[in-house]
Enzyme design. Structure first.
Site, mmCIF file in Angstrom:
data_model
loop_
_atom_site.group_PDB
_atom_site.id
_atom_site.type_symbol
_atom_site.label_atom_id
_atom_site.label_comp_id
_atom_site.label_asym_id
_atom_site.label_seq_id
_atom_site.Cartn_x
_atom_site.Cartn_y
_atom_site.Cartn_z
ATOM 1 N N ASP A 228 35.681 -58.334 0.941
ATOM 2 C CA ASP A 228 36.356 -59.517 1.463
ATOM 3 C C ASP A 228 36.092 -59.658 2.968
ATOM 4 O OD1 ASP A 228 37.950 -61.803 1.404
ATOM 5 O OD2 ASP A 228 39.520 -60.842 0.226
ATOM 6 N N GLU A 261 31.945 -62.205 0.629
ATOM 7 C CA GLU A 261 32.635 -63.459 0.922
ATOM 8 C C GLU A 261 32.189 -63.989 2.279
ATOM 9 O OE1 GLU A 261 36.620 -63.830 -0.229
ATOM 10 O OE2 GLU A 261 36.295 -62.731 -2.093
ATOM 11 N N TRP A 262 31.043 -63.561 2.702
ATOM 12 C CA TRP A 262 30.445 -63.892 3.993
ATOM 13 C C TRP A 262 30.404 -65.403 4.246
ATOM 14 C CZ3 TRP A 262 24.975 -61.437 5.157
ATOM 15 C CH2 TRP A 262 24.536 -61.800 6.436
ATOM 16 N N PRO A 263 29.797 -66.229 3.365
ATOM 17 C CA PRO A 263 29.729 -67.661 3.684
ATOM 18 C C PRO A 263 31.087 -68.350 3.666
ATOM 19 C CG PRO A 263 28.846 -67.243 1.497
ATOM 20 C CD PRO A 263 29.049 -65.905 2.127
ATOM 21 N N LEU A 264 32.031 -67.860 2.867
ATOM 22 C CA LEU A 264 33.364 -68.445 2.829
ATOM 23 C C LEU A 264 34.012 -68.403 4.206
ATOM 24 C CD1 LEU A 264 36.052 -69.398 1.561
ATOM 25 C CD2 LEU A 264 36.460 -67.030 0.870
ATOM 26 N N TYR A 265 33.888 -67.291 4.902
ATOM 27 C CA TYR A 265 34.525 -67.138 6.203
ATOM 28 C C TYR A 265 33.681 -67.707 7.333
ATOM 29 C CZ TYR A 265 37.983 -64.249 3.905
ATOM 30 O OH TYR A 265 38.994 -63.816 3.086
ATOM 31 N N ASP A 289 39.993 -69.498 -2.565
ATOM 32 C CA ASP A 289 40.454 -68.844 -3.796
ATOM 33 C C ASP A 289 40.814 -69.872 -4.864
ATOM 34 O OD1 ASP A 289 40.228 -66.526 -2.397
ATOM 35 O OD2 ASP A 289 42.316 -65.909 -2.633
#
Length: 495
Positions: A228, A261-265, A289
């Protein structure tokens, strides 16, 4: 799970610099010799000649200096070779098709009170029960193999050696023993950690401990890491953390699927570089999510279709876009909406990670999740992600190229009032005109299986779709010419 934040790292130890020995990077999958390097045409040998030339140019320096410089040069050549070969997946030989399994988060969240909520508590008992059911109820047989722990498994602090440790009351046997149990069932164990100094739920993060945590997971027998991105600090530290953990997992020598979850953040501050992300991760989250509601499914589909020009082409064997968990079999979706999620996750070549309670899932939801024809589309060996090709009022038409010239087609009715609606479309728009050229047979897979017969490239197909529902089809090209006349076989839906 994910809760966007960006704390500093004042309470965490600094990242350790690479030692000289770290520059001799072992490749995941066992490659150690130059002859084992992945080839990119004749480019591999061009780089080897350049490397030999470099060593010839430093003959005048000491042996020690040549060795130190050489190790750094070798690392640089490895990186340049990867760049020269273009966009590639993480070469660990894993996730050649989208991973399938079960993940606790959406259904069980961070329930840690086993005394008050023994059946909902995140504990070794829960995961052992799910492992048993994955075998007994046929989940493993159709491809669901990863049993994944999400956040809230840890003790509040690391042990005296700085290692992560499970909560001793909820996981009294330890993660290693749980992994042994899962493996004894023919399944694989996934675990959760975070790139920052704390997980999203406030447990110890991996910042400053990447190699130690990777070694710990490997020693426990973990097969998948969901990493995460909470509490990551700066974008530079975020990227560095994801890359460093990838290399650390690689260095253990154990095959561990790497979920990022790199691109999400990252995407809230800058456009993600998906080519780079795919070089380090086996699959990656892009969007918030998911939760057990139709509005959440809609948001994922809308975001994916709006961004498909950026994300579709990068997906393929070894690296996948992850729209998050399947919530089929829970409480918030109607039957038609569950069909839509299953169909579109197959079209999107998404990891199929259920988050539900296998102890009390309905027979209807179980049959949908275990539908072998839908799973075959999701797991198709061509490894191409699908995309939306048209939107007409409330209807959307999605397609996915499959192996052997076949296509999966999803007709989605986004209207939320009224009754079933008919939608007619020309087969000429499918697969850029190739899906039914010269002819194709069409099979309806969802919501019920039925044969729609033989069609040609100028046929019109009509399907009836319930509100918020989806009809999933598969076309298979026929080599014979479609001849209109006595004895021909075609569907009554050909207009």
């Amino acid at each position: 799970m994910g809760a966007l934040s960006g704390n500093d790292f004042s309470d965490s130890p600094p990242l350790q610099p690479f030692e000289e020995s770290d520059w001799s990077i072992p490749l995941r999958g066992g490659a150690r010799e130059l002859s084992d390097w992945p080839s990119c045409g004749s480019g591999r040998y061009d780089w080897l000649r350049a490397l030999r030339g470099f060593f010839s140019s430093v003959q005048s320096v000491s042996v020690r200096e040549r060795m130190a410089v050489g190790r750094r040069a070798l690392s640089a050549v490895l990186l340049l070779l990867a760049s020269a070969c273009g966009a590639r997946a993480l070469e660990n030989g894993l996730a050649r098709t989208p991973p399938m399994g079960w993940l606790h988060w959406e259904r069980f969240l961070c329930q840690t009170d086993c005394r008050q909520e023994p059946r909902r508590c995140v504990s070794e008992q829960l995961f052992m029960q799910m492992a048993d059911l994955m075998v007994l109820d046929g989940w493993k047989d159709v491809g669901y193999q990863y049993l994944c722990i999400d956040d809230c498994w840890m003790a509040p602090t690391r042990d005296e050696q700085g290692k992560l440790q499970p909560d001793p009351k909820r996981f009294p046997s330890g993660i290693g023993k749980l992994a042994d149990y899962v493996h004894s069932k023919g399944l694989k164990l996934g675990i959760y950690a975070d790139v920052g100094n704390k997980t999203c739920a406030g447990f110890p993060g991996s910042y400053g401990y990447y190699e130690l945590d990777a070694d710990t997971f490997a020693n426990w027998g973990v097969d998948l890491l969901k990493f995460d991105g909470c509490n990551f600090g700066t974008l530079e530290l975020l990227a560095e953390g994801y890359k460093t953990m990838s290399l650390a997992l690689n260095k253990t020598g154990r095959s561990i699927v790497y979920s990022c979850e790199w691109p999400l953040y990252e995407r809230f501050q800058q456009k993600p570089n998906y080519t780079e992300i795919k070089e380090y991760c086996n699959y990656w989250r892009n969007y918030a999510d998911i939760y057990d509601a139709w509005s959440s499914i809609k948001n994922v589909l809308d975001w994916t279709s709006s961004q498909q020009d950026s994300i579709v082409d990068v997906a393929g064997p070894g690296g996948w876009n992850d729209p998050d968990m399947l919530v089929i079999g829970n409480f918030g979706l109607s039957w038609d909406q569950q069909v839509t999620q299953m169909a579109l996750w197959a079209i999107m070549a998404a990891p199929l990670l259920m988050s539900n309670d296998l102890r009390q899932i309905s027979p209807q939801a179980k049959a949908l999740l275990q539908n072998k024809d839908v799973i075959a589309i999701n797991q198709d060996s061509l490894g191409k992600q699908g995309y939306r090709i048209t939107k007409d009022n409330y209807f959307e038409l999605w397609e996915r190229p499959l192996s052997g010239g076949a296509f999966a087609i999803a007709v989605v009715n986004r209207q939320e009032i009224g009754g079933p609606q008919a939608f007619a479309f020309s087969t000429a728009i499918l697969g850029n005109g190739l899906a039914c050229n010269p002819t194709c047979s069409i099979q309806q897979i969802l919501p019920q299986s039925r044969d729609l017969g033989l069609h040609n490239w100028i046929s019109f197909l009509k399907v009836v779709v319930n509100p918020t529902g989806t009809v999933l089809l598969k076309t298979s090209v026929n080599e014979e010419m479609f001849v209109v006349g006595h004895g021909n076989s075609h569907s009554p839906d050909v207009l």
